[in-house]
Design a protein around this motif. Structure first.
Motif, PDB file in Angstrom:
ATOM      1  N   LYS A  80      92.303  81.394 -40.152  1.00  0.00           N
ATOM      2  CA  LYS A  80      92.361  82.659 -40.894  1.00  0.00           C
ATOM      3  C   LYS A  80      93.707  82.804 -41.603  1.00  0.00           C
ATOM      4  N   SER A  81      94.791  82.301 -40.996  1.00  0.00           N
ATOM      5  CA  SER A  81      96.102  82.385 -41.650  1.00  0.00           C
ATOM      6  C   SER A  81      96.136  81.540 -42.927  1.00  0.00           C
ATOM      7  N   MET A  82      95.233  80.543 -43.009  1.00  0.00           N
ATOM      8  CA  MET A  82      95.093  79.741 -44.225  1.00  0.00           C
ATOM      9  C   MET A  82      93.998  80.307 -45.134  1.00  0.00           C
ATOM     10  N   ARG A  83      93.524  81.503 -44.801  1.00  0.00           N
ATOM     11  CA  ARG A  83      92.526  82.240 -45.577  1.00  0.00           C
ATOM     12  C   ARG A  83      91.140  81.597 -45.592  1.00  0.00           C
ATOM     13  N   PHE A  84      90.803  80.908 -44.510  1.00  0.00           N
ATOM     14  CA  PHE A  84      89.441  80.406 -44.352  1.00  0.00           C
ATOM     15  C   PHE A  84      88.560  81.529 -43.827  1.00  0.00           C
ATOM     16  N   ASP A  85      87.295  81.508 -44.208  1.00  0.00           N
ATOM     17  CA  ASP A  85      86.299  82.428 -43.666  1.00  0.00           C
ATOM     18  C   ASP A  85      85.615  81.746 -42.484  1.00  0.00           C
ATOM     19  N   ILE A  86      85.349  82.511 -41.451  1.00  0.00           N
ATOM     20  CA  ILE A  86      84.588  81.993 -40.316  1.00  0.00           C
ATOM     21  C   ILE A  86      83.117  82.187 -40.669  1.00  0.00           C
ATOM     22  N   VAL A  87      82.416  81.092 -40.916  1.00  0.00           N
ATOM     23  CA  VAL A  87      81.015  81.177 -41.327  1.00  0.00           C
ATOM     24  C   VAL A  87      80.057  80.856 -40.184  1.00  0.00           C
ATOM     25  N   GLY A  88      80.594  80.382 -39.098  1.00  0.00           N
ATOM     26  CA  GLY A  88      79.811  80.135 -37.884  1.00  0.00           C
ATOM     27  C   GLY A  88      80.675  80.498 -36.702  1.00  0.00           C
ATOM     28  N   THR A  89      80.430  81.679 -36.145  1.00  0.00           N
ATOM     29  CA  THR A  89      81.257  82.118 -35.018  1.00  0.00           C
ATOM     30  C   THR A  89      81.069  81.177 -33.834  1.00  0.00           C
ATOM     31  N   PRO A  90      82.058  81.113 -32.956  1.00  0.00           N
ATOM     32  CA  PRO A  90      81.997  80.136 -31.867  1.00  0.00           C
ATOM     33  C   PRO A  90      80.816  80.363 -30.925  1.00  0.00           C
ATOM     34  N   PHE A  91      80.214  79.263 -30.535  1.00  0.00           N
ATOM     35  CA  PHE A  91      79.249  79.288 -29.448  1.00  0.00           C
ATOM     36  C   PHE A  91      79.684  78.227 -28.447  1.00  0.00           C
ATOM     37  N   TYR A  92      79.371  78.453 -27.198  1.00  0.00           N
ATOM     38  CA  TYR A  92      79.869  77.614 -26.106  1.00  0.00           C
ATOM     39  C   TYR A  92      78.708  77.067 -25.290  1.00  0.00           C
ATOM     40  N   THR A  93      78.827  75.793 -24.922  1.00  0.00           N
ATOM     41  CA  THR A  93      77.856  75.156 -24.050  1.00  0.00           C
ATOM     42  C   THR A  93      78.624  74.410 -22.960  1.00  0.00           C
ATOM     43  N   ARG A  94      77.941  74.153 -21.864  1.00  0.00           N
ATOM     44  CA  ARG A  94      78.577  73.429 -20.764  1.00  0.00           C
ATOM     45  C   ARG A  94      77.685  72.275 -20.356  1.00  0.00           C
ATOM     46  N   SER A  95      78.300  71.105 -20.219  1.00  0.00           N
ATOM     47  CA  SER A  95      77.586  69.909 -19.800  1.00  0.00           C
ATOM     48  C   SER A  95      78.541  69.036 -18.997  1.00  0.00           C
ATOM     49  N   SER A  96      78.095  68.555 -17.860  1.00  0.00           N
ATOM     50  CA  SER A  96      78.916  67.697 -16.992  1.00  0.00           C
ATOM     51  C   SER A  96      80.279  68.326 -16.692  1.00  0.00           C
ATOM     52  N   VAL A 128      82.074  70.265 -18.454  1.00  0.00           N
ATOM     53  CA  VAL A 128      82.961  70.370 -19.608  1.00  0.00           C
ATOM     54  C   VAL A 128      82.394  71.407 -20.572  1.00  0.00           C
ATOM     55  N   TRP A 129      83.225  72.373 -20.926  1.00  0.00           N
ATOM     56  CA  TRP A 129      82.846  73.388 -21.907  1.00  0.00           C
ATOM     57  C   TRP A 129      83.122  72.858 -23.306  1.00  0.00           C
ATOM     58  N   THR A 130      82.199  73.110 -24.216  1.00  0.00           N
ATOM     59  CA  THR A 130      82.391  72.778 -25.630  1.00  0.00           C
ATOM     60  C   THR A 130      82.144  74.039 -26.443  1.00  0.00           C
ATOM     61  N   GLY A 131      83.133  74.385 -27.248  1.00  0.00           N
ATOM     62  CA  GLY A 131      83.006  75.499 -28.182  1.00  0.00           C
ATOM     63  C   GLY A 131      82.960  74.951 -29.596  1.00  0.00           C
ATOM     64  N   THR A 132      82.088  75.503 -30.425  1.00  0.00           N
ATOM     65  CA  THR A 132      81.925  75.026 -31.791  1.00  0.00           C
ATOM     66  C   THR A 132      81.946  76.210 -32.754  1.00  0.00           C
ATOM     67  N   ALA A 133      82.722  76.066 -33.832  1.00  0.00           N
ATOM     68  CA  ALA A 133      82.797  77.098 -34.871  1.00  0.00           C
ATOM     69  C   ALA A 133      82.938  76.408 -36.227  1.00  0.00           C
ATOM     70  N   ARG A 134      82.578  77.126 -37.279  1.00  0.00           N
ATOM     71  CA  ARG A 134      82.707  76.576 -38.630  1.00  0.00           C
ATOM     72  C   ARG A 134      83.467  77.538 -39.532  1.00  0.00           C
ATOM     73  N   CYS A 135      84.280  76.937 -40.422  1.00  0.00           N
ATOM     74  CA  CYS A 135      85.085  77.706 -41.361  1.00  0.00           C
ATOM     75  C   CYS A 135      84.944  77.107 -42.756  1.00  0.00           C
ATOM     76  N   ARG A 136      85.112  77.978 -43.758  1.00  0.00           N
ATOM     77  CA  ARG A 136      84.943  77.533 -45.142  1.00  0.00           C
ATOM     78  C   ARG A 136      85.909  78.314 -46.031  1.00  0.00           C
ATOM     79  N   ARG A 137      86.346  77.654 -47.093  1.00  0.00           N
ATOM     80  CA  ARG A 137      87.237  78.315 -48.044  1.00  0.00           C
ATOM     81  C   ARG A 137      87.187  77.625 -49.392  1.00  0.00           C
TER      82      ARG A 137
END
Length: 131
Positions: free
Chosen positions: A96-112, A114-123
């Protein structure tokens, strides 16, 4: 071509933004590679440049006037979900400080365990633009 430098510029700033987390996560690791030859390091922030697209044109069409840059951020952590979220929040604040838009808010999954969070940004980035 100037668009080839975008990933390294974003990565450098993302990694620098994570410096304030080093006290909580001394092994915090940043990468642009989806593979590692060594043992896994946690937490890890993987910045993946997604396919972008040219936007706008100059009259002669010989230069890229603008570029729609898209990135996916993956945070993996073998600790708690709240800790993974803290690392992701820091990454998104930096984007956000680089003025990217968050186009996919984080979602979290757990496997073995280990937590994995995924988000997408675009500018949109214009030729000669600084971010």
């Amino acid at each position: 071509m100037w668009i080839s430098d975008i990933e390294s510029s974003v990565f450098t700033r993302l990694k620098a933004g994570g410096n304030k987390l080093k006290g909580q996560f001394p092994k915090l690791f940043y990468t642009t590679s989806n593979e590692s030859d060594g043992e896994a390091v946690f937490p890890t922030v993987y910045l993946e440049e997604l396919s972008g697209s040219e936007q706008g044109q100059t009259f002669d069409g010989k230069e890229v006037a603008g570029y729609l840059a898209s990135f996916q951020i993956n945070v993996t952590h073998n600790g708690s979900k709240d800790e993974a979220r803290r690392v992701m929040d820091n990454a998104l604040e930096t984007m956000k400080s680089m003025r990217f838009d968050i186009v996919g808010t984080p979602f979290y999954t757990r496997s073995s365990k280990v937590w994995t969070g995924t988000a997408r940004c675009r500018r949109m980035i214009g030729s000669g633009d600084s971010f």
